[in-house]
Each structure stands twice: as C-alpha cells, then as structure tokens.
Enzyme design. Structure first.
Site, PDB file in Angstrom:
ATOM      1  CG  HIS A   1      -1.883  -1.121   1.250  1.00 53.57           C
ATOM      2  ND1 HIS A   1      -3.030  -1.132   0.484  1.00 53.57           N
ATOM      3  CD2 HIS A   1      -1.863  -2.307   1.914  1.00 53.57           C
ATOM      4  CE1 HIS A   1      -3.690  -2.271   0.694  1.00 53.57           C
ATOM      5  NE2 HIS A   1      -3.002  -2.998   1.559  1.00 53.57           N
TER       6      HIS A   1
ATOM      7  CB  CYS B   1      -2.735   3.458  -3.638  1.00 59.02           C
ATOM      8  SG  CYS B   1      -3.983   2.160  -3.631  1.00 59.02           S
TER       9      CYS B   1
END
Length: 421
Positions: free
Chosen positions: A140, A181
């Site tokens: 992430h 992301c």
C-alpha cells in the site's frame, strides 16, 4: 595490442557482472494475500530464469501460507486454475526478511550494502558498478510514501538512498517496478541521468487494483476468498513468464500499460536505456539461450472480464465476501470494525479539511519532514493509518505546504482533532 587488451578487459567485466534482485511485500494479514503472492511469483520467475538464489533477496511478513484463513495450508497462489494447473508460488520461495525484519531501515541498508547495520547473517546487495539491479515492491502507499507493516518509507529517503548508490558506484543500471496506490508519487523527483528507470502501477493521484478477486479466485475448485494478485504485477509477471526476452524495456512498459486497465501505469527516471531488452534485468547469467517454455508456464493474461478490487476497498470487500459466504459471526464483527474504521477516517479528516480550509485535491508534500511529523502525531494520538486511511495523507501534505503555521502548531491541531473524537 592495446585494442586486444581493451577487448579482454571488457570481456572480463561482462563475465564478472551479475544481476541482483530485491523483492518486497510490505504488508501483512490474509486480506493482503495478493502482495506476498506477487512477490513469491516474482522470486520463482527470476530463479527459473537463471538468477542465482544468493543474488535474490526477499522481504515478506510470511503470515499467509500457514494462516488459519488459508484453505490450502503451506500454499500461496498468484493465479486461478487454468486447465487444472495453478502454481503454488510459496513452494521454493526463499524469504530472507520476515516478520518485524520487514521494515524500511533494513530495506534501505540492503540496497546500500550496509551489512553491519543488518541482522546477523542476513543477505544484502553486494553490487559493483558493473551489476544491474531489479527492485520490485508490492504493498500500500499514498502520496510521498510506501507502507511497511508497522512504518513507512518516505520519498525523500528513497531518493537519498538512490543518490548514495549512484555516487558510490553501486550499480550499472537499476530498474524499479512499484505496485502501490499513488505509486507515481515516489518517483516525481527521480533523476533522469542516474541510470535508474522505474515503472509505477498508478499515477501519483490514483489507486492501484487487485485482480483475480472473488469470484475469479478459484483454485482447485475452491474460492480462496481474496484477490490472488495485483493487476499491474500479474500483468508484468505473466508477460515475463511467456519467455519473450527480445522485448525492450520500452516495449514491456507499453504492454503493461495497455493491459493494466484500472490504473495508469507510468514510466519514470532515466529512459535512455529503455531500448535494452528485459533480458538484462529478468535473466540471470546462467542462461545463454532463450528459455524454452512448457505449456503450463503460459498463464492466461489478466483481462477486462476478471474481477478487480480497488486496493483502498480491499479489506472491506474481503470481509463482505467472507460474511456472505460463511455467515460467520467473527467475519461479521470484522466487517463492522472496518466499516466503523472507515467512517472514523472520513469524519476526522473531513473536520481537518474544513478547519484548515484545505482543497482535498492530490498533494505531494514538498516538506517531507513536516509530513513525517504530523503522521507521527496522528498515529500516536489517534490511530494507525489503515490501507483506507492512507488515502487522506494528501491532506497532511497540503496542510504542511499550504499553511503559514509552525510545525508545533500543526502538530497541536492534529493532536486536538484526535482528542475530540
């Protein structure tokens, strides 16, 4: 005579040059299954392509294969079945750094070759000016940082490490593929003349996506209840597994870009060697000829009909799917906890945005020290940023760069905001 000696010297350098790889899954927990699946798949691909195991270093928390939620104990799959075959990528995946050793400090010291700052006996990249390095990271992220299980690696720390490696002749050429992301935000300051080339799974403003998600997560007739891989990662790995090493880095980028459908794959840094073939980075020096592929290696390519989940929503969808399948009270409790956690982040960051009149648009923090400070205060006084909560780091970045407040005032605002909840 001088010409002959020069040729012999060049030949000796080429013989001694080796490829190194650093493969990192920065997450933990079964709902993040896909990250460790991506990394173990990449490990097996590189070993199959002739990399020496001594030159491949793997970071993975290693809590998936034997996880109680895993219906296939001791196995991890990065792809669903095709004609009855799906490779257990955990089998033979050698993990060098696990559990709490999966952290930014160890990651940076491995890259720098600072063996005396690493746990005793652990591997590091002992590279020279003649060696190529391939880095692959899956986890992430948010604008200006990528996540490890308990901490973060910030963009300025990565750039400082790359500068150190460049100045100290730690590589010939370096290629970095990043799956998070807002991954593009980690490369906005990557020099264009340092022989470092990068691909990001997403641009600086958007999520990356999981793939082979329920209901397309079937292995041996059973659903694993989670995304098996990430779209960018699966796309580039399945392409490499096809064995066409005549592709250039540029052609590989264009293929990945065109077949990653949910995010915008981007190219960064030094593209002067984008005409080099992927063989220079995805092959070890054991192979002299093109590897012959057996049919089971030719996996089916990720496509638009395969179920995909936004990484920001992965945990929510994971527990929604599990509860729908099992009706289990424990899954319902976890689902409720995630719903409440998301509502908390929405509320508290909504108040922060309103209080400081922030736009809420994408913002990369130019003041990285401020960003680190306010995140530290938030996690100390409020709660740790979750995969979903990381979407709001852009507000911290805007706050740091767009207000005239002192650092101590910004920290106090964050601290007081948390105390009111």
């Amino acid at each position: 005579m001088k010409y002959i000696l020069l040729l012999l010297t060049i030949g000796l350098i080429q013989v001694n040059a080796v490829n190194w790889a650093l493969l990192v899954s920065g997450s933990n927990a079964f709902y993040n299954y896909r990250h460790q699946a991506d990394v173990c798949h990449s490990y097996k691909t590189l070993i199959k392509n002739g990399y020496s195991p001594e030159n491949v270093i793997v970071f993975a928390y290693d809590d998936i294969a034997q996880n109680r939620q895993n219906i296939y104990k001791g196995a991890i799959y990065n792809q669903p079945n095709q004609d009855g075959f799906s490779d257990n990528v955990y089998d033979g995946c050698v993990i060098d750094y696990s559990k709490t050793d999966v952290n930014p400090t160890n990651f940076l010291n491995v890259l720098k070759g600072n063996y005396d700052h690493l746990p005793d006996g652990h591997k590091f990249i002992n590279s020279t000016r003649e060696d190529n390095i391939f880095i692959y990271f899956s986890d992430h992220g948010s604008p200006g940082l990528i996540a490890f299980p308990t901490s973060y690696l910030y963009e300025d720390e990565l750039m400082e490490t790359f500068q150190y490696m460049y100045e100290n002749n730690k590589y010939n050429k370096l290629v970095f593929y990043l799956e998070t992301c807002e991954s593009g935000s980690m490369f906005v300051n990557l020099p264009k003349d340092h022989r470092i080339y990068a691909l990001s799974a997403a641009n600086p403003y958007e999520s990356s996506w999981g793939t082979y998600c329920p209901p397309d997560d079937i292995v041996n007739g059973k659903s694993l209840g989670t995304c098996l891989g990430d779209e960018f990662s699966v796309t580039f790995l399945e392409n490499v597994d096809l064995g066409d090493f005549s592709q250039s880095l540029q052609e590989h980028f264009e293929f990945i870009r065109d077949h990653t459908l949910k995010s915008n794959v981007m190219q960064w840094g030094d593209v002067s060697f984008a005409s080099d073939t992927i063989k220079e980075f995805f092959w070890g020096h054991k192979f002299q000829n093109k590897r012959k592929m057996c049919p089971k290696d030719a996996y089916f390519m990720n496509d638009e009909n395969v179920s995909k989940w936004d990484s920001r929503d992965n945990k929510l969808l994971f527990y929604q799917n599990r509860f729908n399948q099992t009706g289990d009270l424990e899954d319902f409790i976890e689902l409720e906890k995630e719903i409440k956690s998301r509502a908390y982040f929405d509320t508290i960051f909504g108040e922060l945005q309103q209080t400081l009149k922030l736009t809420g648009d994408y913002h990369f923090a130019l003041n990285q020290n401020c960003l680190k400070s306010v995140i530290g205060v938030f996690e100390d006084k409020c709660t740790k940023l979750t995969d979903y909560g990381l979407k709001y780091v852009k507000l911290f970045g805007e706050m740091c760069d767009s207000t005239n407040l002192l650092q101590i005032q910004l920290n106090m605002i964050v601290s007081n905001l948390c105390m009111t909840e």
